[in-house]
Motif scaffolding. Structure first.
Motif, PDB file in Angstrom:
ATOM      1  N   MET A 195      -0.415  49.972 -20.615  1.00 36.52           N
ATOM      2  CA  MET A 195       0.338  48.706 -20.239  1.00 36.52           C
ATOM      3  C   MET A 195       1.767  48.771 -20.818  1.00 36.52           C
ATOM      4  SD  MET A 195      -2.417  45.724 -20.668  1.00 36.52           S
ATOM      5  CE  MET A 195      -3.985  45.712 -19.424  1.00 36.52           C
ATOM      6  N   LYS A 196       2.021  49.503 -21.886  1.00 36.24           N
ATOM      7  CA  LYS A 196       3.270  49.455 -22.416  1.00 36.24           C
ATOM      8  C   LYS A 196       4.373  50.449 -21.450  1.00 36.24           C
ATOM      9  CE  LYS A 196       1.244  47.841 -26.481  1.00 36.24           C
ATOM     10  NZ  LYS A 196       1.593  46.572 -26.256  1.00 36.24           N
ATOM     11  N   ILE A 239      -3.736  47.438 -12.283  1.00 33.97           N
ATOM     12  CA  ILE A 239      -3.132  46.976 -13.863  1.00 33.97           C
ATOM     13  C   ILE A 239      -1.792  46.910 -13.635  1.00 33.97           C
ATOM     14  CG2 ILE A 239      -3.044  49.825 -14.436  1.00 33.97           C
ATOM     15  CD1 ILE A 239      -3.765  48.822 -17.180  1.00 33.97           C
ATOM     16  N   GLY A 240      -1.327  45.915 -14.496  1.00 35.56           N
ATOM     17  CA  GLY A 240       0.313  45.818 -14.579  1.00 35.56           C
ATOM     18  C   GLY A 240       0.669  44.645 -14.027  1.00 35.56           C
ATOM     19  N   GLN A 241      -0.011  43.841 -13.281  1.00 33.93           N
ATOM     20  CA  GLN A 241       0.603  42.597 -12.576  1.00 33.93           C
ATOM     21  C   GLN A 241       0.858  41.662 -13.766  1.00 33.93           C
ATOM     22  OE1 GLN A 241      -2.479  43.928 -12.324  1.00 33.93           O
ATOM     23  NE2 GLN A 241      -4.180  42.875 -11.793  1.00 33.93           N
ATOM     24  N   SER A 261      -0.284  43.358 -19.893  1.00 34.73           N
ATOM     25  CA  SER A 261      -0.175  42.919 -18.371  1.00 34.73           C
ATOM     26  C   SER A 261      -1.512  42.746 -17.823  1.00 34.73           C
ATOM     27  CB  SER A 261       0.345  43.983 -17.455  1.00 34.73           C
ATOM     28  OG  SER A 261      -0.527  45.099 -17.489  1.00 34.73           O
ATOM     29  N   GLY A 262      -1.617  41.990 -16.634  1.00 36.06           N
ATOM     30  CA  GLY A 262      -2.756  41.538 -15.845  1.00 36.06           C
ATOM     31  C   GLY A 262      -3.698  42.755 -15.543  1.00 36.06           C
ATOM     32  N   LEU A 263      -5.013  42.795 -15.326  1.00 35.81           N
ATOM     33  CA  LEU A 263      -5.701  43.999 -14.723  1.00 35.81           C
ATOM     34  C   LEU A 263      -6.915  43.363 -14.123  1.00 35.81           C
ATOM     35  CD1 LEU A 263      -6.953  46.975 -17.017  1.00 35.81           C
ATOM     36  CD2 LEU A 263      -8.704  45.414 -15.844  1.00 35.81           C
ATOM     37  N   LEU A 271      -6.360  53.449 -24.806  1.00 33.92           N
ATOM     38  CA  LEU A 271      -5.701  53.131 -23.527  1.00 33.92           C
ATOM     39  C   LEU A 271      -4.556  52.057 -23.850  1.00 33.92           C
ATOM     40  CD1 LEU A 271      -8.609  52.742 -21.166  1.00 33.92           C
ATOM     41  CD2 LEU A 271      -6.660  54.597 -20.895  1.00 33.92           C
ATOM     42  N   HIS A 272      -4.094  52.130 -25.122  1.00 34.04           N
ATOM     43  CA  HIS A 272      -3.154  51.182 -25.637  1.00 34.04           C
ATOM     44  C   HIS A 272      -1.754  51.235 -25.062  1.00 34.04           C
ATOM     45  CE1 HIS A 272      -0.861  49.080 -28.748  1.00 34.04           C
ATOM     46  NE2 HIS A 272      -1.519  48.017 -28.440  1.00 34.04           N
ATOM     47  N   ARG A 307       3.900  42.777 -24.553  1.00 35.34           N
ATOM     48  CA  ARG A 307       4.147  43.939 -23.425  1.00 35.34           C
ATOM     49  C   ARG A 307       2.610  44.366 -23.260  1.00 35.34           C
ATOM     50  NH1 ARG A 307       9.056  45.536 -23.174  1.00 35.34           N
ATOM     51  NH2 ARG A 307       8.802  47.807 -22.827  1.00 35.34           N
ATOM     52  N   SER A 325      -9.844  48.093 -25.739  1.00 29.35           N
ATOM     53  CA  SER A 325      -9.192  49.502 -25.228  1.00 29.35           C
ATOM     54  C   SER A 325      -7.714  49.425 -24.651  1.00 29.35           C
ATOM     55  CB  SER A 325      -9.935  49.804 -24.147  1.00 29.35           C
ATOM     56  OG  SER A 325     -10.102  49.413 -22.955  1.00 29.35           O
ATOM     57  N   PHE A 326      -7.223  48.418 -24.190  1.00 25.51           N
ATOM     58  CA  PHE A 326      -5.978  48.272 -23.793  1.00 25.51           C
ATOM     59  C   PHE A 326      -5.042  47.312 -24.814  1.00 25.51           C
ATOM     60  CE2 PHE A 326      -7.912  49.073 -19.480  1.00 25.51           C
ATOM     61  CZ  PHE A 326      -7.209  50.069 -19.088  1.00 25.51           C
ATOM     62  N   ILE A 364       5.419  48.949 -18.184  1.00 28.32           N
ATOM     63  CA  ILE A 364       6.469  48.006 -18.396  1.00 28.32           C
ATOM     64  C   ILE A 364       7.728  48.780 -18.903  1.00 28.32           C
ATOM     65  CG2 ILE A 364       7.164  46.175 -20.132  1.00 28.32           C
ATOM     66  CD1 ILE A 364       4.228  45.344 -20.272  1.00 28.32           C
ATOM     67  N   SER A 365       7.691  49.857 -19.679  1.00 29.82           N
ATOM     68  CA  SER A 365       8.918  50.574 -20.063  1.00 29.82           C
ATOM     69  C   SER A 365       9.476  51.276 -18.631  1.00 29.82           C
ATOM     70  CB  SER A 365       8.691  51.567 -21.089  1.00 29.82           C
ATOM     71  OG  SER A 365       8.173  51.003 -22.137  1.00 29.82           O
ATOM     72  N   ARG A 374       8.883  50.255 -15.640  1.00 30.19           N
ATOM     73  CA  ARG A 374       9.551  49.328 -14.730  1.00 30.19           C
ATOM     74  C   ARG A 374      10.914  48.804 -15.256  1.00 30.19           C
ATOM     75  NH1 ARG A 374       6.445  43.829 -15.755  1.00 30.19           N
ATOM     76  NH2 ARG A 374       8.153  43.476 -17.435  1.00 30.19           N
ATOM     77  N   GLU A 375      10.975  48.542 -16.311  1.00 27.36           N
ATOM     78  CA  GLU A 375      12.505  48.208 -16.985  1.00 27.36           C
ATOM     79  C   GLU A 375      13.560  49.258 -16.848  1.00 27.36           C
ATOM     80  OE1 GLU A 375      10.758  45.317 -20.585  1.00 27.36           O
ATOM     81  OE2 GLU A 375      11.309  47.303 -20.899  1.00 27.36           O
TER      82      GLU A 375
END
Lengths: 566, 566
Positions: free
Chosen positions: B552-553, B405-407, A401-403, B548-549, A399, A538-539, B556-557, B559-560
Motif C-alpha cells: 500500500m505504501k 487494492i489502493g482505493q 489504503s482500501g482493499l 506485504l507491508h 499510508r 499482512s498489509f 501511495i508513493s 501515486r504521489e
C-alpha cells in the motif's frame, strides 16, 4: 423558573445548537446550520487528496444562525422557554483541527491577505498531508522521549496538532511566520464567546492537549522545548507562545461576553465551559461510564471509554490516547477510532453504485441495503479492509489504503456495499479486542451518531460480527447533549442543579434500542474475521510474515456453504 | 475460375462464417449469427456461478444462417463468387467444451427427455463447476502418472475434458449413464458436416485431445485405462468408447455430406478439415510462426506459440499445454491464457460504473476510457489482480478471485477501470516471462480478437507494461481466417494452390498496426509489476512466504510522484 443549557456541536460539515431543558431533563430544540464554503464545508486541493481544510468564517456564521433558529424552535416547543434562562454553554468541535492565529488570536484565514491560502485555514482533523512529519515526530520521540508516545498509542498521527504545524512550517513558511500561535478549534470557540481569544489567555482543553498534542502533567504539560527544537528550532520557539496548562470541560473557559451575548440573543455573563472534541462530549451525552464503550458512528468513528483513576491503567499500543480528565473529570479518558466509516459508504455510493439502485444517493443507499440484507454472512464471497482513509486504531498509519478481495464476474454492487459495512465492523472488533487484551473490559457498547440512528442494517451487522448487543443512545445528538451537560455543570450546582457530570448524565442520558447478535451469523463472521485479521496483519504490520494462499480459497468455501439451499 | 474457402468460427456467443477468396488472397464476406438460447447463448444456473453450458441446437441454427448470409454477401461483393466454388471448409470452436452423446453421436441435449437438463448440454469451456474433480485428477496424476501433467502445465484444470466428465458422473448419473460417449465441440461440427457423428468414426482433433484430454503419442493416446479406472471404474470403461488417435487440422475430417450440402447450398464432397480450438486457428490466421506470440484478446485470452520439432522443448510449469501439431503441422503448439480479460471489463461496466459515464455500456466504456487515458501510470494508486474468474496461466487455479487494492475516498470508476486493464496486462506479462524463463523466446507479439481491434487504449497499456511493441493482425477475424486456411489446405494443393499451412499464411495473413511502448511509462509500470508479482505470489503460490507491508505504501508513493506537476 425553568433552566436551560445550550450545547454547541461543531461537526465536519455543520454546526448544531441544542437547547436542553434541565428542569424536565429533555432535549427541547435543535438546529443545524451547514458551513457554506468548499465541498460541504471542506476546502479541498485537487492536487492532493490528503488536504482537508475549513474556513473559520463558516464557524462564525453557523454559530449565530444555529443558535437563533434553535431558540426560535424552543420557544414554539415550550412557551416557558426564554433565551434569558439559558444558564450555560458547552462547546464541542472536531479535532485535532488546529488553526494559525495572530497575536490577538484572530485566525489567519480571516485576514484578507490569506483568504485564498489553504494553509492559513483550519487544518481539519481528517487532513492527512502531514504524514512525513508524523513519521519524523514518531521517530524522534522513539529516540529521545518514548514516554510521549506511550500515551498516544505508540505512533504519532498525521491527523494531529504537531504534525500539522510542522507541515505548515515545511511547506508554507509565510503562513508559519505570520502565525503568532496555533489554536485548536475546540479552544477557539469558547474563547471567542468569552470575548478574549488572545493565545495566552485561552483556557485550553485537556482533551485536545492530551490526546493530540502529547500534553501530560507527568512531564509538565506540552512536550519540552528540547524535543520540539530537535524537530525544528522554530517549533521550539513556538512552545513559548502556546500554553502551560489544560483542564477538563467541567471548568469555565470564561463567561459570555457582552458583544457575543448581543449577537446571540443570550444573557451576558453566563457560563461558557472549556471545549472538548465532539467524540468525547458525545460519549458523555451517550452515558459513558466505567465498562461502557461509546461508539460515535459517523463519517469516521470514535470509540471512547473511561477508566477510574484509582484503578490505574496501562498504555495500550495503537490506541490514540489515555488522558486524565479528557472525558469525565477524575477519570482517564481512552480514545480509539476508525479514520473512515460512513465516508467509505458515501464514497462507494457516490462513485461506484450504478443508477439501477436509484437516482439519488438516498435511493441508492436504500436499495443497496434492501438487496444486501437478503444475503447470509459470507454469501457474497467478499472481504474488505476499511482503510480507504488509513487506519487510526490499532495501526496508526495513514499510508494504508482500501482493499477488496473475492470479486468474481458476478459480484454486484450491493454485495460490495455489504462487504464494506462488514469491513468497518471487523475494524471495530479489532479495537475492542485490543482494549480487552490490555485489561480494559468492555461490558456494554452504546452507539450514537448518524449511522447508529439511521442504519439498523449496519447496527445488526455490528452485533453479529462482534457477538455483542449493540445499544443505541436515546439521544440522536449526543455530542450537543454532552456539550450542554458541560455547559450546565460549568455553571455550578446552584444554577444547574447538578453537582457533577455523572449527576447530569443520570438525568439526561439513556438507551433507546438494543440490537442482539445472532449466534449463527456470528459463527460465520468469526471465520471471516480470521481472514480479515490475516489481511490486516499482512498489509498493516511490518513484522508479519506468512502466506495468504488460503484467503481467496476460504472465502470461496464459505460462499459455497452459505449459498447452499437450507 | 476463382477458388474460395469457408471458415466457420464457433465462439462463445455466436457462429461466424467467413468466405475467403483464395485466388486474390482476401477476405470476401462474413456473417455472424448469435446463439439464441440462454444469456447470449450461455445457459446459466442461478444457484451456481460456476456453471456455463450451451444448447447444441444453437450451433445447428447459427451454422446454417451464417453460411447462407455470408454467401449472399459474398455474391454482392464479388460477382464471380458462387457457393459452388468453395473448395473446403475449416472449423474452429471454443474448448474444452465436451458434450455427452448417444451411440449415433447425437448430443443428449437434443433428446426430448434431456432438453431441460443443463448437464446434458455442452459443457462450455468456461464452466468451473468441476474444480473438485480437477483437483482429484491432478492429485492422482501426481501420484501415478506425473508425465500426464508435465505437458499440461503441471495442474489439470476444471475447464478441461476429464474434469467435466467426472463431475457429470458425480452429480448426474442419469446423464452419464445415458451418454454413450463424450465429444468435443470442435470434433462434433466437422463430423456433423461430413455426415457421420458416430463416436468411433469421428476424426479427432489433436489440438483438443492434446491440450485438454492429456492425449499424447508418447503414451499411446489418451490416459490409460488403469489411470482412469483409479479415478472411477466407469471412467475406465468410457475410454473404450472414446478414441485412439487424434490428428492436426490440415487433415480431412471427411467430405461434405449430400444432406448438409443441400442445407448449406454448397457442393457435396468438398473437403471438411479436422477441427481445432478457436485460439489455435486464430493464431494461424494471425500469422503465427516461430518466435511469434499470438494473443487472442476477447472475453478471455489465449496465448499461442509454436516451436519447431527439431528444436525439442521443455515442459513449462503452469502453461496449459505443448502439443505436437495442435497449431501448425510438424510444430509443437504451446498454449497459455487468462481466464477472464474482456469479461472483467464487462463485469465492471455492467455492475459498477455509474451512469454519470453514460447511459449504455458502450457510452460508459467510451467515457471511462476518455477519463482513464488522462492519467499517468500509477497516478490512480491502484492495483488489481485479474483473477475474477480464476487464473489459467501460470497458476492453473480456479479457486482464486479478484482483488483491488489502493482505493481511497476519492477513487473514481475510471481509475478502477484503468487498474483492471493494467491488471490483465500484468497477467499477460507474467505469462511472457514464464515462457522466456523456459527458453521459448518471444520475438514478436501479434494481437487479434475483439479487444485488439476495438481498444487502442488497452493495446497502448499492454505495450507500455510489457515494454514490447504490440502488433495487431490485419484480419479482424483471425479464427475464421485460420479455419478457412485449414479448409483450403485440407482440400489439397491441386484445388487450393497451397501446399502447406505456411504457404496459405503468407498469402492471407499480415499486420495492420503496431503500438510502440513508451519508455517512461514502462519504467513506472515496472514498479507496479513488482507489486503485482508480490500480490500474485502471496495469494497464488502456496509456498510463498513474506510480508506485504510495503504494498500500500509503495502504491501511495508512486501515486504521489506521478501526480506531481511536471
Amino acid at each position: 423558573m425553568k433552566k436551560y443549557a445550550l450545547g454547541l456541536d461543531f461537526g465536519t460539515n455543520s454546526c448544531r445548537s441544542l437547547i436542553v431543558d434541565l428542569t424536565e431533563g429533555r432535549e427541547l430544540a435543535s438546529f443545524v446550520s451547514d458551513y457554506s464554503s468548499g465541498q460541504k464545508g471542506i476546502l479541498l486541493d485537487s492536487k492532493d487528496p490528503n488536504v482537508a481544510r475549513q474556513n473559520p468564517k463558516d464557524y462564525h456564521q453557523s454559530l449565530v444562525e444555529s443558535i437563533h433558529e434553535a431558540a426560535a424552535l424552543a420557544k414554539k416547543e415550550d412557551p416557558e422557554f426564554s433565551p434569558e434562562n439559558i444558564i450555560g454553554i458547552g462547546v464541542d468541535t472536531t479535532g485535532s483541527s488546529p488553526m494559525p492565529v495572530d497575536d490577538k488570536g484572530t485566525p489567519l484565514g480571516l485576514h484578507l491577505e490569506f483568504k485564498n491560502n489553504l494553509n492559513a485555514m483550519v487544518w481539519l482533523w481528517k487532513d492527512h498531508s502531514s504524514h512525513a512529519e508524523a513519521a519524523q515526530i514518531t521517530e524522534r520521540a522513539q529516540e529521545i522521549r518514548p514516554q510521549y508516545l506511550a500515551k498516544v498509542g505508540g505512533t504519532y498521527s498525521s491527523e494531529w496538532f504537531w504534525s500539522k504545524i510542522l507541515h505548515c512550517m515545511n511547506t508554507d513558511i509565510e503562513v508559519f511566520k505570520a502565525a503568532h500561535s496555533f489554536v485548536e478549534f475546540c479552544d477557539y470557540i469558547p474563547a471567542l464567546l468569552a470575548g478574549d481569544t488572545r493565545p495566552d489567555k485561552i483556557i485550553r482543553s485537556v482533551c485536545a492537549a492530551g490526546h493530540k498534542a502529547m500534553y501530560s502533567e507527568e512531564w509538565g504539560g506540552l512536550p519540552d522545548k528540547e524535543f520540539l527544537s530537535s524537530l525544528d528550532s522554530d517549533l521550539g520557539k513556538l512552545r513559548d507562545r502556546l500554553y502551560e496548562k489544560a483542564v477538563p470541560s467541567n471548568r469555565l473557559a470564561g463567561t459570555l461576553s457582552r458583544e457575543w451575548a448581543e449577537k446571540l440573543g443570550l444573557q451576558p455573563g453566563i457560563a461558557v465551559a472549556v471545549g472538548a472534541f465532539d467524540a468525547h462530549m458525545g460519549a458523555v451525552g451517550a452515558g459513558v461510564k466505567e465498562g461502557t464503550l461509546v461508539k460515535i458512528l459517523g463519517t469516521s468513528t470514535c470509540d471512547i471509554m473511561v477508566s477510574p483513576k484509582h484503578k490505574g491503567y496501562e498504555d495500550i499500543p495503537g490506541v490514540c490516547g489515555i488522558v486524565d480528565g479528557s472525558v469525565l473529570p477524575d477519570h482517564y479518558g481512552i480514545e480509539a477510532g476508525q479514520s473512515a466509516v460512513g465516508d467509505i459508504f458515501l464514497w462507494f455510493v457516490n462513485h461506484l453504485a450504478p443508477d439501477s439502485y436509484g437516482k439519488t444517493p438516498d435511493e441508492k443507499f436504500k436499495n443497496l441495503e434492501v438487496e444486501a440484507s437478503k444475503q447470509k454472512p459470507g454469501e457474497h464471497g467478499l472481504l474488505a479492509l476499511d482503510w480507504n482513509h488509513g487506519n487510526r486504531t490499532i495501526l496508526v498509519d495513514v499510508r494504508l489504503s482500501g482493499l477488496l478481495i473475492g470479486q468474481t464476474l458476478h459480484t454486484q454492487a450491493h454485495e460490495i456495499y455489504r462487504a464494506l459495512i462488514e469491513g468497518t465492523a471487523f475494524g471495530a472488533l479489532t479495537i475492542i479486542n485490543r482494549l480487552e487484551e490490555y485489561g480494559v473490559k468492555v461490558e456494554e457498547i452504546v452507539n450514537c451518531g448518524g449511522l447508529a440512528v439511521k442504519n439498523p442494517f449496519l447496527m445488526k451487522i455490528y452485533a453479529d460480527i462482534t457477538g455483542r448487543p449493540m445499544k443505541v443512545s436515546r439521544s440522536d445528538q449526543t455530542c450537543a447533549l454532552g456539550a450542554a451537560i458541560f455547559g450546565a455543570v460549568a455553571a455550578g450546582q446552584e444554577k444547574s442543579g447538578f453537582s457533577t457530570v455523572e449527576d447530569a448524565q443520570k438525568a439526561l442520558t439513556g438507551i433507546k434500542e438494543t440490537y442482539e447478535p445472532d449466534p449463527e451469523s456470528h459463527k460465520a463472521y468469526t471465520e471471516l474475521f480470521r481472514l480479515y485479521s490475516q489481511l490486516h496483519d499482512s498489509f498493516g504490520n511490518p513484522t508479519w510474515s506468512g502466506n495468504l494462499h488460503n484467503v481467496m480459497k476460504d472465502l470461496i468455501s464459505l460462499r459455497e456453504r452459505q449459498r447452499k439451499p437450507e
